[in-house]
Write a protein that holds these residues in place. Structure first.
Motif, PDB file in Angstrom:
ATOM      1  N   LYS A 126      -6.971   1.299  -3.794  1.00  0.00           N
ATOM      2  CA  LYS A 126      -6.179   1.919  -2.732  1.00  0.00           C
ATOM      3  C   LYS A 126      -4.688   1.789  -3.009  1.00  0.00           C
ATOM      4  CE  LYS A 126      -9.583   1.220   0.966  1.00  0.00           C
ATOM      5  NZ  LYS A 126      -9.872   0.494   2.241  1.00  0.00           N
ATOM      6  N   MET A 158       0.834  -1.194   0.000  1.00  0.00           N
ATOM      7  CA  MET A 158       0.000   0.000   0.000  1.00  0.00           C
ATOM      8  C   MET A 158       0.878   1.258   0.000  1.00  0.00           C
ATOM      9  SD  MET A 158      -2.680  -1.752  -0.124  1.00  0.00           S
ATOM     10  CE  MET A 158      -4.090  -0.648   0.061  1.00  0.00           C
ATOM     11  N   LEU A 171      -9.338  -2.901  -2.984  1.00  0.00           N
ATOM     12  CA  LEU A 171      -7.950  -2.924  -2.504  1.00  0.00           C
ATOM     13  C   LEU A 171      -6.981  -2.476  -3.593  1.00  0.00           C
ATOM     14  CD1 LEU A 171      -7.834  -6.151  -0.289  1.00  0.00           C
ATOM     15  CD2 LEU A 171      -7.699  -3.763   0.455  1.00  0.00           C
ATOM     16  N   ILE A 207      -7.558 -10.941  -1.826  1.00  0.00           N
ATOM     17  CA  ILE A 207      -6.796  -9.689  -1.835  1.00  0.00           C
ATOM     18  C   ILE A 207      -6.987  -8.912  -3.135  1.00  0.00           C
ATOM     19  CG2 ILE A 207      -4.486  -8.679  -1.661  1.00  0.00           C
ATOM     20  CD1 ILE A 207      -5.596  -9.977   0.919  1.00  0.00           C
ATOM     21  N   VAL A 262      -1.029  -5.792   2.677  1.00  0.00           N
ATOM     22  CA  VAL A 262      -2.187  -6.663   2.869  1.00  0.00           C
ATOM     23  C   VAL A 262      -1.806  -8.012   2.280  1.00  0.00           C
ATOM     24  CG1 VAL A 262      -4.643  -7.005   2.454  1.00  0.00           C
ATOM     25  CG2 VAL A 262      -3.730  -4.682   2.596  1.00  0.00           C
TER      26      VAL A 262
END
Length: 270
Positions: A235, A214, A232, A227, A220
């Motif tokens: 981001k 990230m 996600l 995932i 993550v």
């Protein structure tokens, strides 16, 4: 074989942390993909987890042993590293390049023996590039050279292959050849693989696990299907994302599309 990073953090001197408390584990045979935006620290992560850079805190473990406590050559017998493909400055034949992967098995100043060359020929055959063995590395294509580097790592008889963007700078056909080679090696040889990639589609297609870097340095980690989701990925890459499944002959494939940025979020290419 179990490969694990526990609470790994890293920062370059006098700079902010690049990686913050990274934790993941891999138990073979599995494929783990690592994704993140440019500058997120993907290559730095690979170097830290292999001991090529030193973690600021945290550690890497191989079968629950800190790799700091594993003799150098013993570690590289079990782990094969394939860096980003760059044509060599020195002129080697393909067979000479691949035999360099046997260094961990050789004593100082020892020349490769019969078994070493047998492992070279086995790796070339497994990747379908035996016909290139006498060609010079600076006279073959980028896709062929990427397969040569994988063969070099494979010649060490590792339990784990670590690959840094193995499909980058390749055309569609060569990307497919390289990815299928990784998938087949893990299936047929019973080994695991960790690869950095810029392509979410590739990660979805071949990975069982994913580590997503990230922007703020956190990560993550989990099963790939859990995932690699729109929210996600948005981001991680700071761009709207659409995911769509298509049916190919014999299997389903997921396409990932970045949506155009709104005018007020247009940014220069970095």
């Amino acid at each position: 074989m179990k490969f694990e990073v526990r609470e790994g953090s890293f920062q370059y001197t006098h700079e902010k942390e690049v990686l913050k408390k990274v934790s993941f584990s891999l138990e073979g045979p599995e494929i783990l993909s690592i994704l993140g935006a440019n500058g997120a620290g993907k290559t730095t992560l690979l170097k830290c987890m292999l001991g090529l850079l030193t973690w600021s805190s945290g550690a890497t473990f191989l079968d629950d042993v800190n790799i700091k406590n594993i003799p150098y050559k013993e570690f590289w017998k079990r782990v094969g590293y394939v860096p980003q493909a760059k044509k060599p400055s020195f002129v080697y034949s393909v067979r000479e390049m691949v035999v360099l992967g046997r260094n961990a098995w050789l004593k100082e100043w020892q020349r490769p023996g019969k078994r070493d060359w047998e492992k070279v020929d086995e790796a070339l055959a497994l990747l379908g590039i035996s016909h290139l063995q006498n060609r010079l590395c600076n006279q073959i294509s980028g896709g062929e050279y990427q397969l040569v580097l994988i063969a070099r790592a494979l010649a060490a008889e590792p339990s784990l292959l670590v690959l840094d963007e193995p499909e980058s700078n390749l055309d569609f056909k060569n990307q497919t050849i390289v990815l299928e080679a990784i998938r087949r090696l893990c299936r047929e040889k019973g080994i695991s693989a960790i690869l950095n990639t810029h392509y979410p589609e590739h990660a979805i297609d071949i990975s069982q696990k994913t580590l997503l870097l990230m922007p703020e340095g956190s990560t993550v980690f989990g099963r790939a299907e859990e995932i690699l989701r729109e929210e996600l990925l948005e981001k991680a890459f700071d761009v709207p994302v659409l995911m769509r499944k298509i049916q190919l002959p014999g299997r389903e494939y997921t396409c990932v599309f970045p949506s155009p940025l709104p005018n007020d979020k247009e940014e220069p290419i970095r």
